[in-house]
Design an enzyme around this catalytic site. Structure first.
Site, PDB file in Angstrom:
ATOM      1  N   ARG A   1       0.822  -1.211   0.000  1.00  0.00           N
ATOM      2  CA  ARG A   1       0.000   0.000   0.000  1.00  0.00           C
ATOM      3  C   ARG A   1       0.855   1.260   0.000  1.00  0.00           C
ATOM      4  NH1 ARG A   1      -4.928  -1.815   4.147  1.00  0.00           N
ATOM      5  NH2 ARG A   1      -5.905  -3.237   2.647  1.00  0.00           N
TER       6      ARG A   1
ATOM      7  N   LYS B   1     -21.181 -15.051   1.730  1.00  0.00           N
ATOM      8  CA  LYS B   1     -22.560 -14.673   2.042  1.00  0.00           C
ATOM      9  C   LYS B   1     -23.250 -13.869   0.940  1.00  0.00           C
ATOM     10  CE  LYS B   1     -21.787 -14.452   7.055  1.00  0.00           C
ATOM     11  NZ  LYS B   1     -21.835 -13.568   8.243  1.00  0.00           N
TER      12      LYS B   1
ATOM     13  N   GLY C   1      -9.909  -7.454  -1.548  1.00  0.00           N
ATOM     14  CA  GLY C   1     -10.245  -8.533  -0.624  1.00  0.00           C
ATOM     15  C   GLY C   1      -9.718  -9.887  -1.053  1.00  0.00           C
TER      16      GLY C   1
ATOM     17  N   GLY D   1     -13.965  -2.913   0.653  1.00  0.00           N
ATOM     18  CA  GLY D   1     -15.311  -2.369   0.851  1.00  0.00           C
ATOM     19  C   GLY D   1     -15.665  -1.316  -0.172  1.00  0.00           C
TER      20      GLY D   1
END
Length: 422
Positions: A40, A226, A379, A402
């Protein structure tokens, strides 16, 4: 929302003091605090170098982890974890803050840039203000962890104003945080002209282009555990994609919604109606929605569990699905190979276990060989592509987990909406 935003290349940065929001939320060794991956930090270098080479004075800032900004909030968190309030001390709280200082990031950034990175011991306190005032063109400083300020996550206007007062221009280059309306990601733009850095500009160009004007056929591949994590994504992409592929644990909710027997597989029973609605919407829109026909199942959730191939709608009661099966893998990969644009978010199975990584590996390989514009969300899917050695053959790997999900949902991102339009 409008993704056509001004960048640092659209404004004059020479000689200006610039507040630069980076994503330096780096992983660290829990015992030593040492940075375990500087990816990063490296990702921020093109923007930083562009600014420094043009004589700008750069005041960089970032959050790191989730520190408790006040002693009372620290006590509350510890009590929730089961600790006795009487045993919690202020020194313990201060020690927790020391573990989340950005000082090691300043040191590593300096090594990568080949020049000193001045470090401020606070965010808007005396040390930060003094060093910012003395900062010259071509120099860079890094503020302490923005979340040490209690007003950061509340987007407190006073904190945003204090940060803005140190600079003349705001540059957003932390795509992983643009979905948050925090003082350092959105609030400062109320007091300074705001543009994107090179990293955020690339995210907006490539991901925005995929959603607004994709090269067709447009194939969306969605996985992960999910359905609830991807509710808005599925709904939004059914209005944009030609084919939607659903794998991973979330596929079993769809299988059960169609009357299948899924054994002990992951399932969100409160989302069965939603799954049926999405199946109906796909049919209505003429979108091909591909679900797993077969599954690699096992009796236990472990790396060395014995795996068998079973139909996804007929998984034995004593087994659970842990990866897509060979027939499904072939059909999913075939759909990807004929695509013009592919967006992938979420693994096809429990790729952390080698025995159940085959579906995810095959998908990564299919994207790499497709010849399509390929975009991998942040992710787990990004980690899988890098881990499996296909990262250099993917058009774009998003730096935001996100944020990329909310982008795919079509949500307005506060840290993007606040930037100047072109």
């Amino acid at each position: 929302m409008n993704y056509n935003k001004k960048t640092i290349m659209d404004v004059d940065v020479a000689g200006k003091k610039i507040l630069l929001r980076c994503d330096f939320n780096v992983p660290q060794d829990k015992k030593t605090g040492a940075i375990t991956s500087d990816k990063r930090i490296v990702a921020a270098l093109p923007t930083i170098r562009y600014l420094l080479e043009r004589g700008a004075a750069v005041i960089a800032c970032s959050h790191l982890g989730k520190p408790a900004a006040t002693f009372s909030s620290y006590v509350k968190k510890q009590v929730e974890k089961g600790k006795n309030e009487a045993d919690i001390t202020e020194e313990e709280w201060r020690q927790s803050l020391r573990k989340l200082t950005l000082a090691p990031v300043a040191e590593r950034l300096g090594e990568l840039l080949g020049q000193e990175v001045i470090f401020a011991a606070d965010v808007v306190g005396e040390d930060a203000r003094t060093k910012a005032a003395a900062l010259q063109g071509g120099q860079i400083m890094l503020l302490e962890n923005t979340r040490f300020e209690k007003g950061e996550t509340k987007n407190d206007p006073e904190l945003a104003r204090a940060m803005a007062d140190m600079a003349e221009l705001y540059v957003s280059d932390a795509f992983g945080s643009v979905h948050r309306a925090h003082a350092s990601t959105a609030g400062v733009a109320a007091y300074l002209p705001a543009v994107s850095g090179l990293l955020v500009a690339r995210e907006l160009e490539i991901m925005g282009g995929a959603l607004n004007d994709p090269k067709r056929p447009f194939v969306a591949v969605l996985g992960g555990a999910k359905v609830s994590d991807k509710l808005g994504v599925i709904n939004n992409l059914l209005d944009k994609a030609d084919t939607v592929i659903i794998g991973g644990g979330m596929a079993y909710t769809f299988a059960k919604a169609q009357g299948g027997s899924i054994g002990g597989s992951l399932c969100e029973n409160d989302k069965l109606d939603y799954a049926r609605d999405m199946l109906a919407k796909a049919k209505e829109r003429g979108v091909e929605l591909l679900l797993p026909a077969d599954t690699l199942a096992a009796k236990e959730f472990s790396a060395d569990a014995e795996a068998v191939v079973v139909p996804t709608d007929a998984i034995p009661d004593d087994m659970q699905g842990l990866d897509i099966g060979p027939e499904t893998t072939e059909s999913f990969c075939t759909a990807v190979q004929g695509a013009g644009t592919v967006v992938w978010n979420g693994p096809m199975g429990v790729f952390e276990f080698e025995r159940f990584a085959g579906g995810t590996r095959a998908m990564a390989k299919a994207l790499a060989e497709s010849g399509a514009v390929t975009i991998v969300g942040g992710g787990d899917s990004a980690a899988a592509v890098e881990q499996m050695g296909y990262a250099d053959r993917i058009t774009h790997i998003s730096t935001g987990g996100g944020a990329s999900l909310e982008f795919l949902e079509g949500k307005e991102l506060p840290g993007v909406a606040c930037l100047l339009d072109k």
